[in-house]
Design a protein around this motif. Structure first.
Motif, mmCIF file in Angstrom:
data_model
loop_
_atom_site.group_PDB
_atom_site.id
_atom_site.type_symbol
_atom_site.label_atom_id
_atom_site.label_comp_id
_atom_site.label_asym_id
_atom_site.label_seq_id
_atom_site.Cartn_x
_atom_site.Cartn_y
_atom_site.Cartn_z
ATOM 1 N N GLN A 191 0.773 -1.053 -0.093
ATOM 2 C CA GLN A 191 -0.021 -0.195 -0.125
ATOM 3 C C GLN A 191 0.775 1.307 0.086
ATOM 4 O OE1 GLN A 191 -3.298 0.309 -0.482
ATOM 5 N NE2 GLN A 191 -3.160 -1.935 -0.972
ATOM 6 N N LEU A 192 1.866 1.135 -0.698
ATOM 7 C CA LEU A 192 2.682 2.443 -0.797
ATOM 8 C C LEU A 192 2.296 3.681 -1.788
ATOM 9 C CD1 LEU A 192 5.693 3.430 -0.229
ATOM 10 C CD2 LEU A 192 6.266 2.671 -2.464
ATOM 11 N N CYS A 193 1.999 4.657 -0.861
ATOM 12 C CA CYS A 193 1.803 5.952 -1.765
ATOM 13 C C CYS A 193 2.759 7.064 -1.412
ATOM 14 C CB CYS A 193 0.386 6.241 -0.903
ATOM 15 S SG CYS A 193 -1.059 5.153 -1.086
ATOM 16 N N LYS A 194 2.591 8.044 -2.532
ATOM 17 C CA LYS A 194 3.542 8.933 -2.407
ATOM 18 C C LYS A 194 2.648 10.239 -2.937
ATOM 19 C CE LYS A 194 6.999 11.922 -2.294
ATOM 20 N NZ LYS A 194 7.211 12.379 -0.853
ATOM 21 N N LYS A 195 2.631 11.410 -2.411
ATOM 22 C CA LYS A 195 1.936 12.803 -2.814
ATOM 23 C C LYS A 195 2.989 13.772 -2.906
ATOM 24 C CE LYS A 195 -2.720 12.237 -1.570
ATOM 25 N NZ LYS A 195 -3.969 13.118 -0.645
ATOM 26 N N SER B 276 -0.988 18.207 -3.383
ATOM 27 C CA SER B 276 -2.408 17.358 -3.598
ATOM 28 C C SER B 276 -2.031 16.302 -4.856
ATOM 29 C CB SER B 276 -3.047 18.438 -4.046
ATOM 30 O OG SER B 276 -3.036 19.270 -5.093
ATOM 31 N N LYS B 277 -0.930 16.368 -5.595
ATOM 32 C CA LYS B 277 -0.941 15.404 -6.542
ATOM 33 C C LYS B 277 -0.448 14.206 -6.139
ATOM 34 C CE LYS B 277 1.515 14.692 -11.023
ATOM 35 N NZ LYS B 277 0.687 14.881 -12.011
ATOM 36 N N GLN B 278 -1.160 13.037 -6.471
ATOM 37 C CA GLN B 278 -1.002 11.532 -5.979
ATOM 38 C C GLN B 278 -0.264 10.883 -7.147
ATOM 39 O OE1 GLN B 278 -2.612 9.983 -3.112
ATOM 40 N NE2 GLN B 278 -1.246 8.456 -3.331
ATOM 41 N N VAL B 279 0.969 10.572 -6.802
ATOM 42 C CA VAL B 279 1.909 10.101 -8.045
ATOM 43 C C VAL B 279 2.284 8.611 -7.703
ATOM 44 C CG1 VAL B 279 3.007 12.179 -8.336
ATOM 45 C CG2 VAL B 279 4.065 10.649 -6.617
ATOM 46 N N LEU B 280 2.211 7.982 -6.666
ATOM 47 C CA LEU B 280 1.960 6.557 -6.452
ATOM 48 C C LEU B 280 0.780 6.283 -5.498
ATOM 49 C CD1 LEU B 280 5.655 5.577 -5.494
ATOM 50 C CD2 LEU B 280 4.638 5.279 -7.681
ATOM 51 N N ASN B 281 -0.049 5.387 -5.757
ATOM 52 C CA ASN B 281 -1.143 5.242 -5.109
ATOM 53 C C ASN B 281 -1.412 3.702 -5.019
ATOM 54 O OD1 ASN B 281 -3.781 5.382 -3.892
ATOM 55 N ND2 ASN B 281 -4.667 5.996 -5.950
ATOM 56 N N GLY B 282 -1.287 3.067 -3.728
ATOM 57 C CA GLY B 282 -1.552 1.759 -3.128
ATOM 58 C C GLY B 282 -0.629 0.817 -3.997
ATOM 59 N N ILE B 283 0.687 0.846 -4.016
ATOM 60 C CA ILE B 283 1.475 -0.026 -4.796
ATOM 61 C C ILE B 283 1.759 -1.220 -3.879
ATOM 62 C CG2 ILE B 283 3.836 -0.424 -5.681
ATOM 63 C CD1 ILE B 283 2.456 1.714 -7.303
ATOM 64 N N ASN B 284 1.620 -2.461 -4.226
ATOM 65 C CA ASN B 284 1.811 -3.673 -3.646
ATOM 66 C C ASN B 284 2.826 -4.536 -4.469
ATOM 67 O OD1 ASN B 284 0.110 -3.625 -1.300
ATOM 68 N ND2 ASN B 284 -1.445 -3.402 -2.772
ATOM 69 N N LEU B 285 3.836 -5.006 -4.082
ATOM 70 C CA LEU B 285 5.137 -5.663 -4.715
ATOM 71 C C LEU B 285 5.761 -6.562 -3.964
ATOM 72 C CD1 LEU B 285 6.384 -5.885 -7.703
ATOM 73 C CD2 LEU B 285 7.659 -3.879 -6.794
ATOM 74 N N LYS C 104 8.186 8.152 1.791
ATOM 75 C CA LYS C 104 7.138 7.934 1.217
ATOM 76 C C LYS C 104 5.793 8.516 2.018
ATOM 77 C CE LYS C 104 7.263 4.398 4.679
ATOM 78 N NZ LYS C 104 6.620 3.328 5.524
ATOM 79 N N THR C 105 4.844 8.753 1.441
ATOM 80 C CA THR C 105 3.525 9.455 2.242
ATOM 81 C C THR C 105 2.984 8.434 3.069
ATOM 82 O OG1 THR C 105 3.022 10.909 0.180
ATOM 83 C CG2 THR C 105 1.557 10.830 1.710
ATOM 84 N N SER C 106 2.774 7.307 2.767
ATOM 85 C CA SER C 106 2.169 6.187 3.272
ATOM 86 C C SER C 106 2.505 4.714 3.119
ATOM 87 C CB SER C 106 0.646 6.457 3.625
ATOM 88 O OG SER C 106 0.186 6.081 2.315
ATOM 89 N N GLY C 107 2.229 3.642 3.889
ATOM 90 C CA GLY C 107 2.571 2.268 3.190
ATOM 91 C C GLY C 107 3.765 1.791 4.060
ATOM 92 N N ASP C 108 3.956 0.449 3.564
ATOM 93 C CA ASP C 108 5.075 -0.105 4.283
ATOM 94 C C ASP C 108 5.984 -0.725 3.252
ATOM 95 O OD1 ASP C 108 4.189 0.049 7.025
ATOM 96 O OD2 ASP C 108 2.680 -1.671 6.319
ATOM 97 N N VAL C 109 7.162 -0.486 3.914
ATOM 98 C CA VAL C 109 8.470 -1.059 2.847
ATOM 99 C C VAL C 109 9.264 -1.946 3.646
ATOM 100 C CG1 VAL C 109 10.675 -0.344 1.408
ATOM 101 C CG2 VAL C 109 8.482 1.219 1.219
ATOM 102 N N GLN C 110 9.702 -2.918 3.128
ATOM 103 C CA GLN C 110 10.590 -4.050 3.671
ATOM 104 C C GLN C 110 11.520 -4.365 2.750
ATOM 105 O OE1 GLN C 110 8.745 -6.907 6.071
ATOM 106 N NE2 GLN C 110 10.592 -8.185 6.452
#
Length: 88
Positions: free
Chosen positions: A8-12, A15-24, A54-60
């Motif tokens: 669920q990786l997101c980057k803003k 107000s511009k969302q450039v990554l939205n809910g990336i799962n990989l 990142k704006t939100s989400g998890d990275v491992q």
């Protein structure tokens, strides 16, 4: 063996969302990102390499989980040969 798990990786930028809910999930081996200009490839790699937050989400990456904090960056230093970001 090092794995990369993104949830669920997101980057803003403002107000511009450039990554939205990336799962990989990536196992061992060599991988590349392909996509059109503006798809977020560089943004994703910069987040993984802790160049930008990142704006939100998890990275491992391997046993390291986090983001742009000192503990995560120090943990990544133990596996720096396995992850690289080359700016264009």
């Amino acid at each position: 063996m090092m794995h990369v798990v993104i949830q669920q990786l997101c980057k803003k930028y403002g107000s511009k969302q450039v990554l939205n809910g990336i799962n990989l999930t990536l196992g061992t081996g060599m991988f590349g990102l392909l996509g059109p200009n503006g798809a977020g490839k560089s943004t994703l790699m910069q987040i993984l390499a802790t160049v930008i937050p990142k704006t939100s989400g998890d990275v491992q990456i391997g046993h390291c989980k986090g983001g742009m904090n000192v503990k995560f960056v120090a943990c990544l230093a133990t596996c720096h040969k396995s992850l690289a970001y080359i700016a264009s």
